[in-house]
Design an enzyme around this catalytic site. Structure first.
Site, PDB file in Angstrom:
ATOM      1  N   SER A   1      -8.436  24.261  12.295  1.00  0.00           N
ATOM      2  CA  SER A   1      -8.035  25.619  12.675  1.00  0.00           C
ATOM      3  C   SER A   1      -6.775  25.702  13.525  1.00  0.00           C
ATOM      4  CB  SER A   1      -9.182  26.328  13.404  1.00  0.00           C
ATOM      5  OG  SER A   1     -10.158  26.757  12.492  1.00  0.00           O
TER       6      SER A   1
ATOM      7  N   LYS B   1      -3.999  27.837  12.298  1.00  0.00           N
ATOM      8  CA  LYS B   1      -3.837  29.265  12.600  1.00  0.00           C
ATOM      9  C   LYS B   1      -2.663  29.557  13.527  1.00  0.00           C
ATOM     10  CE  LYS B   1      -8.709  30.583  11.876  1.00  0.00           C
ATOM     11  NZ  LYS B   1      -9.459  29.325  11.730  1.00  0.00           N
TER      12      LYS B   1
ATOM     13  N   SER C   1     -11.234  31.979  16.781  1.00  0.00           N
ATOM     14  CA  SER C   1     -10.764  31.330  15.551  1.00  0.00           C
ATOM     15  C   SER C   1     -11.405  31.931  14.302  1.00  0.00           C
ATOM     16  CB  SER C   1     -11.048  29.818  15.613  1.00  0.00           C
ATOM     17  OG  SER C   1     -10.284  29.126  14.668  1.00  0.00           O
TER      18      SER C   1
ATOM     19  N   LYS D   1      -4.641  26.676  20.892  1.00  0.00           N
ATOM     20  CA  LYS D   1      -5.543  26.768  19.740  1.00  0.00           C
ATOM     21  C   LYS D   1      -6.325  25.477  19.538  1.00  0.00           C
ATOM     22  CE  LYS D   1      -7.337  29.055  16.473  1.00  0.00           C
ATOM     23  NZ  LYS D   1      -8.569  28.265  16.767  1.00  0.00           N
TER      24      LYS D   1
END
Length: 412
Positions: free
Chosen positions: A90, A93, A150, A254
């Site tokens: 993720s 992202k 997320s 993130k």
């Protein structure tokens, strides 16, 4: 009425006097561009080397790949297998968020725009907020869900809204990656769920993290949220990045994890003007990724600082103006400047101001008047243009009359 007559009389006398002296003024006015004024100024003691990159995993990291960079310059401070192609999960992202923020800052997208949810988006699985095809959320709410928990469903919904399809959006992601020099990266989707060929490196993740934070700093309004909610408090959000709560100065950024990628993290933090980005990939456990990102950030803050050399519009020097309605103009720095330096050093930074003592009118605000050069051990580390902070018209009958008249009006 008496004041007006007195003013007209003064103006008439001044015009006559000016007409008598204008020729002598222009005859001896000159511009000396050959003289350079240099002011050696000790700003900070530092060492000869501005950066030291560790390539031998001196911090004994257990992750598969890692990197530490200084945000404003992009300088690499620590490197551990940083170009190894791994599954980003993720952390993917970050690129999705970057494209969303570009759309917002360009005016293509507004925070208040309502985003629908397709069947495809609602069926993504994994991390999600269970979007319903009958509901819409604002861009602001979507960003909050993507950055904090997320949310895969929100990520796909945003991609489809911006590009018409996830496939088109992924093409945009890869185009942006190429633009940024992310040569280790190929995106196959916008969310990071494992897919063959969907790879990146800690180096590339640092590149896109830096682009996001440098060009779109407003994103930290979302990436620094630890707890929040959506849908009038019905959906609670808790940030997957625990450093936001536990690490001083954390600004994001993130997390990502899958069974194949293991545990990834792009962690950013700022202390005392020094901004760092630490990327961890393929850590064996979630605890390890946070511990090793902390170790990298601690290493950076312990060994380096960021020296602000100058701020935009700082006055460098007052420059004399010949043939102008004003006798001088302020020379100011065009933009902010600073440099990364190791701590505990003993070499001086020298500031050299290369600006003429006199310039000739006309001068326009923003005209380059010279530059300031900062050197370290006789090596240039930064050069900043110096510009005029205002217009100065060339002296003539009309401009001088107007100048005198305006000054008198300001006296009454």
């Amino acid at each position: 009425m008496v004041k007006i007559k007195r003013l007209i009389k003064k103006l008439f006398i001044s015009v006559i006097i000016f007409s008598l002296i204008i020729t002598p003024i222009s005859s001896f006015a000159y511009t000396d561009y050959s003289y350079i004024w240099s002011s050696p100024e000790t700003l900070l003691e530092t060492s000869a080397e501005t950066t030291t990159v560790s390539n031998e995993n001196s911090l004994n990291l257990t992750c598969g790949s890692a990197i530490l960079i200084e945000q404003s310059s992009g300088k690499v401070l620590y490197d551990h297998n940083s170009h190894e192609k791994l599954r980003p999960a993720s952390v993917t992202k970050i690129m999705t968020i970057l494209l969303i923020m570009e759309a917002i800052d360009s005016g293509k997208l507004n925070y208040t725009d309502q985003i629908p949810c397709s069947e495809n988006a609602s069926s993504m699985g994994g991390s999600q907020i269970w979007l319903d095809t009958k509901e819409t959320l604002s861009v602001d709410e979507m960003l909050k869900a993507i950055c904090v928990v997320s949310a895969n469903d929100c990520t796909v919904a945003m991609a489809e809204y911006l590009a018409g399809s996830e496939e088109n959006f992924v093409n945009q992601m890869n185009a942006k990656a190429k633009e940024l020099g992310m040569n280790d990266t190929t995106f196959k989707n916008c969310h990071g769920i494992d897919e063959d060929g969907h790879v990146s490196s800690s180096y590339d993740i640092a590149l896109m993290s830096r682009e996001l934070l440098e060009k779109h700093p407003d994103i930290t309004k979302y990436t620094t949220i630890y707890m929040d909610s959506l849908r009038d408090g019905k959906s609670e959000l808790v940030n997957t990045n625990k450093l936001v709560r536990n690490y001083k100065g954390a600004t994001g950024l993130k997390t990502g994890s899958t069974s194949l990628a293991l545990y990834n993290l792009s962690a950013s933090a700022t202390r005392d003007d020094l901004s760092l980005i630490a990327v961890i990939m393929k850590a064996p456990t979630t605890k390890d990724r946070f511990a090793e990102a902390t170790k990298l950030l601690d290493y950076g803050f312990a060994n380096y600082n960021y020296k602000v050399l100058g701020k935009a519009n700082d006055v460098v020097k007052d420059v004399s103006v010949s043939k102008g309605v004003s006798s001088s103009v302020s020379a100011v720095l065009e933009y902010d400047s600073g440099t990364l330096l190791p701590k505990g050093a003993d070499t001086n930074i020298v500031q050299n101001i290369n600006v003429p003592d006199t310039v000739s009118a006309p001068i326009k605000k923003g005209d380059k008047l010279g530059e300031v050069v900062y050197t370290l051990n006789d090596e240039t580390i930064s050069t900043i243009d110096v510009i005029a902070n205002e217009d100065v018209d060339k002296i003539d009958f009309f401009n001088m009359t107007k100048h005198i008249f305006n000054r008198w009006l300001n006296m009454y």
